[in-house]
Write a protein that holds these residues in place. Structure first.
Motif, PDB file in Angstrom:
ATOM      1  N   LEU A  50       0.742  -1.114   0.046  1.00  0.00           N
ATOM      2  CA  LEU A  50      -0.096  -0.117  -0.006  1.00  0.00           C
ATOM      3  C   LEU A  50       0.821   1.435  -0.046  1.00  0.00           C
ATOM      4  O   LEU A  50       0.488   2.284  -0.665  1.00  0.00           O
ATOM      5  CB  LEU A  50      -1.027  -0.045   1.226  1.00  0.00           C
ATOM      6  N   GLU A  51       1.763   1.238   0.735  1.00  0.00           N
ATOM      7  CA  GLU A  51       2.957   2.293   0.733  1.00  0.00           C
ATOM      8  C   GLU A  51       3.394   2.728  -0.498  1.00  0.00           C
ATOM      9  O   GLU A  51       3.613   3.890  -0.907  1.00  0.00           O
ATOM     10  CB  GLU A  51       3.975   1.947   1.874  1.00  0.00           C
ATOM     11  N   GLN A  52       3.903   1.836  -1.387  1.00  0.00           N
ATOM     12  CA  GLN A  52       4.416   2.001  -2.631  1.00  0.00           C
ATOM     13  C   GLN A  52       3.185   2.827  -3.551  1.00  0.00           C
ATOM     14  O   GLN A  52       3.546   3.602  -4.136  1.00  0.00           O
ATOM     15  CB  GLN A  52       4.713   0.744  -3.291  1.00  0.00           C
ATOM     16  N   LEU A  80     -11.829   4.774 -11.061  1.00  0.00           N
ATOM     17  CA  LEU A  80     -11.327   3.458 -10.545  1.00  0.00           C
ATOM     18  C   LEU A  80     -11.997   2.243 -11.451  1.00  0.00           C
ATOM     19  O   LEU A  80     -13.257   2.618 -11.942  1.00  0.00           O
ATOM     20  CB  LEU A  80     -11.989   3.115  -9.214  1.00  0.00           C
ATOM     21  N   THR A  81     -11.352   1.250 -12.011  1.00  0.00           N
ATOM     22  CA  THR A  81     -11.729   0.585 -12.955  1.00  0.00           C
ATOM     23  C   THR A  81     -11.910  -0.938 -12.387  1.00  0.00           C
ATOM     24  O   THR A  81     -10.591  -1.557 -11.772  1.00  0.00           O
ATOM     25  CB  THR A  81     -11.048   0.517 -14.255  1.00  0.00           C
ATOM     26  N   LEU A  82     -12.822  -1.729 -12.245  1.00  0.00           N
ATOM     27  CA  LEU A  82     -12.822  -3.204 -11.826  1.00  0.00           C
ATOM     28  C   LEU A  82     -12.796  -3.930 -13.086  1.00  0.00           C
ATOM     29  O   LEU A  82     -13.723  -3.842 -13.864  1.00  0.00           O
ATOM     30  CB  LEU A  82     -14.094  -3.280 -10.849  1.00  0.00           C
ATOM     31  N   VAL A 118      -8.134   1.591  -1.225  1.00  0.00           N
ATOM     32  CA  VAL A 118      -8.143   2.564  -2.307  1.00  0.00           C
ATOM     33  C   VAL A 118      -8.807   3.532  -2.337  1.00  0.00           C
ATOM     34  O   VAL A 118      -8.512   4.817  -2.761  1.00  0.00           O
ATOM     35  CB  VAL A 118      -8.473   1.689  -3.655  1.00  0.00           C
ATOM     36  N   ILE A 119     -10.094   3.317  -1.730  1.00  0.00           N
ATOM     37  CA  ILE A 119     -10.979   4.630  -1.821  1.00  0.00           C
ATOM     38  C   ILE A 119     -10.458   5.771  -0.811  1.00  0.00           C
ATOM     39  O   ILE A 119     -10.862   6.796  -1.175  1.00  0.00           O
ATOM     40  CB  ILE A 119     -12.717   4.229  -1.017  1.00  0.00           C
ATOM     41  N   GLU A 120      -9.709   5.166   0.044  1.00  0.00           N
ATOM     42  CA  GLU A 120      -9.102   6.224   1.067  1.00  0.00           C
ATOM     43  C   GLU A 120      -8.104   7.133   0.448  1.00  0.00           C
ATOM     44  O   GLU A 120      -7.749   8.261   0.770  1.00  0.00           O
ATOM     45  CB  GLU A 120      -8.426   5.442   2.215  1.00  0.00           C
ATOM     46  N   MET A 121      -7.402   6.509  -0.578  1.00  0.00           N
ATOM     47  CA  MET A 121      -6.430   7.282  -1.518  1.00  0.00           C
ATOM     48  C   MET A 121      -7.113   8.128  -2.489  1.00  0.00           C
ATOM     49  O   MET A 121      -6.526   8.969  -3.102  1.00  0.00           O
ATOM     50  CB  MET A 121      -5.653   6.297  -2.252  1.00  0.00           C
ATOM     51  N   ARG A 154     -11.603  -4.902   1.833  1.00  0.00           N
ATOM     52  CA  ARG A 154     -10.513  -4.323   2.750  1.00  0.00           C
ATOM     53  C   ARG A 154      -9.598  -3.820   1.709  1.00  0.00           C
ATOM     54  O   ARG A 154      -9.233  -2.695   1.810  1.00  0.00           O
ATOM     55  CB  ARG A 154      -9.595  -5.194   3.420  1.00  0.00           C
ATOM     56  N   THR A 155      -9.286  -4.251   0.486  1.00  0.00           N
ATOM     57  CA  THR A 155      -8.630  -3.665  -0.660  1.00  0.00           C
ATOM     58  C   THR A 155      -9.396  -2.421  -0.983  1.00  0.00           C
ATOM     59  O   THR A 155      -8.704  -1.428  -1.148  1.00  0.00           O
ATOM     60  CB  THR A 155      -8.403  -4.518  -1.698  1.00  0.00           C
ATOM     61  N   LEU A 156     -10.596  -2.413  -1.506  1.00  0.00           N
ATOM     62  CA  LEU A 156     -11.186  -1.352  -1.961  1.00  0.00           C
ATOM     63  C   LEU A 156     -11.375  -0.329  -0.852  1.00  0.00           C
ATOM     64  O   LEU A 156     -11.244   1.044  -1.249  1.00  0.00           O
ATOM     65  CB  LEU A 156     -12.596  -2.031  -2.402  1.00  0.00           C
TER      66      LEU A 156
END
Length: 460
Positions: free
Chosen positions: A192-194, A241-243, A233-236, A228-230
């Motif tokens: 996530l940090e990268q 965003l493409t699924l 990502v939403i926090e960023m 959890r991944t999403l």
């Protein structure tokens, strides 16, 4: 404009069949042998006479590491020098192609994809963009859409700064999934940090739009893990965003043989991942554009959807018309007027052709009047979820009911099942039909019976 999607598992099981996603019509799967460089030259000269605007796509096929899920045309190598003969061939293709166009034709869109475009060093990236500017008329005022795909593991602040300096104003980050177990299963370890670091750089350097790509249906993925991944990502807060649904086709893409079938989520779990992700994104304020693509309300895609200028091309949904698309590089697709073609996917053949000053076309087709008509019908459905028969009749001089008489039975069945509302004036795709929009479009696909289903996965 965008009504909520409703989820009917029974309908989805019935209609979600393997087939094209209609980023182009006819699909590149329908391209045939027999095209020659002179065919593309003729199309380019016609584009010059018509003065049509241009889009450029440049394919950089190199990656330092293999991601097992990937279906792109790629070369896996840690030897960065392998890019040099490829860049020389690419520059020759730029020269040969641009020679038949006019400097009055502005490049309204530029997209560099891969592979991993940032496999190239800074000097090579600068050299590539300089060659494009020498050959084509690129905007200098940051008003056009110039985008590039980024692997956050292959980029840093200086790289993002260079890209902004070179004129890129949109960037797309490949993330796929942030769960460590999923990452190990697909051989793509990315923290996530990268991702956050390159996101921060893009924000600080005033990129107009940031997209993040995610893939659902990957091995070891669950609805909870992907949620959890999403959430991360939403926090960023990406603008888009493409699924994507993972297409497991190991006979076509050999690295996928490293993925265990037993570790893939079943169809019910995969659909639940997409359904819950859809709800999660809407709750976070994203708008559903279509076909797994989402955008914040103030993004240009959302605005285009609102005012009816949304279009769909090989890079997904876009704002406004694409113009003539010039594909540069191995496996790249060009769509110039009615002529569509694809370069060879063999890098050795590609480089040999350009060394001999010959364009590297592999397959293609010349669109017929029927192709043009059906492309408009399909794009209207994809971009507006509705179709007015009178608009098509006026534009093409046909009687819709007579021309598409063979489609009536399937349309009536879709109407009875609540996928569409069919009336004497047109078609409206209902909320339950929006996840199945590709299946609605397939009704109008003249090539649907010739489609090799082994080349495609289900849409959802």
């Amino acid at each position: 404009m965008s009504d909520p999607v409703s989820w009917d598992a029974g309908l989805i099981r019935r209609y979600d069949k393997a087939g094209p996603r209609y980023t182009a019509y006819p699909s590149p799967a329908q391209y045939a042998d027999g095209v020659v460089p002179a065919d593309l030259v003729t199309a380019l000269q016609e584009s010059r006479v018509a003065g049509r605007p241009l889009s450029l796509y440049v394919h950089i096929p190199f990656c330092a590491n293999v991601c097992y899920y990937c279906a792109c045309t790629k070369i896996i190598t840690k030897d960065r020098s392998r890019a040099q003969p490829y860049l020389q061939a690419l520059e020759r293709e730029v020269e040969l192609t641009s020679h038949h166009l006019s400097r009055a034709q502005r490049v309204e869109r530029l997209h560099i994809g891969g592979g991993t475009p940032t496999f190239l060093g800074h000097d090579d990236l600068r050299r590539l963009v300089d060659r494009l500017r020498d050959a084509f008329t690129l905007h200098e005022d940051d008003t056009a859409d110039y985008s590039i795909e980024i692997d956050p593991r292959e980029a840093d602040w200086p790289t993002i700064g260079l890209l902004r300096e070179l004129g890129f104003n949109r960037v797309s980050f490949g993330v796929q999934d942030l769960d460590p177990e999923v990452q190990r299963a697909i051989n793509r370890l990315q923290s996530l940090e990268q991702t956050q670091a390159v996101m921060d750089a893009a924000r600080a350097l005033a990129f107009r739009s940031v997209n993040i790509d995610l893939i659902y249906g990957l091995p070891r993925q669950t609805p909870d893990s992907f949620a959890r991944t999403l959430a991360s990502v939403i926090e960023m807060n990406p603008d888009r965003l493409t699924l994507y649904n993972y297409a497991h086709l190991p006979d076509l893409f050999l690295p996928q043989r490293k993925i265990s079938l037993a570790e893939l989520p079943d169809s019910d779990s995969r659909l639940e991942i997409y359904r819950s992700s859809f709800a999660q994104l809407l709750a976070a304020g994203y708008r559903h554009i279509g076909m797994g693509q989402f955008a914040l309300p103030d993004d240009s895609l959302g605005n285009a959807q609102e005012i009816g200028t949304l279009a769909r091309g090989l890079q997904g949904y876009i704002s406004g018309e694409e113009g003539d698309l010039i594909g540069l590089g191995v496996s790249a697709i060009s769509q110039v007027g009615d002529f569509h073609c694809r370069n060879t996917g063999d890098i050795k053949l590609y480089q040999q052709s350009l060394e001999q000053n010959r364009l590297a076309l592999h397959r293609g087709l010349k669109c017929s009047a029927d192709d043009r008509l059906r492309r408009v019908v399909i794009n209207e459905l994809l971009c507006r979820y509705q179709l007015r028969f009178a608009d098509i009749e006026q534009r093409f001089g046909i009687d819709f009911a007579i021309y598409f008489a063979d489609c009536l039975g399937m349309l009536e069945q879709l109407h009875r099942d609540g996928v569409i509302h069919l009336s004497v004036t047109g078609i409206e795709v209902l909320p339950a039909g929006r996840p199945l929009i590709a299946s609605v479009c397939r009704v109008f696909d003249a090539y649907q019976h010739a489609v090799d289903r082994g080349r495609y996965a289900q849409i959802l």
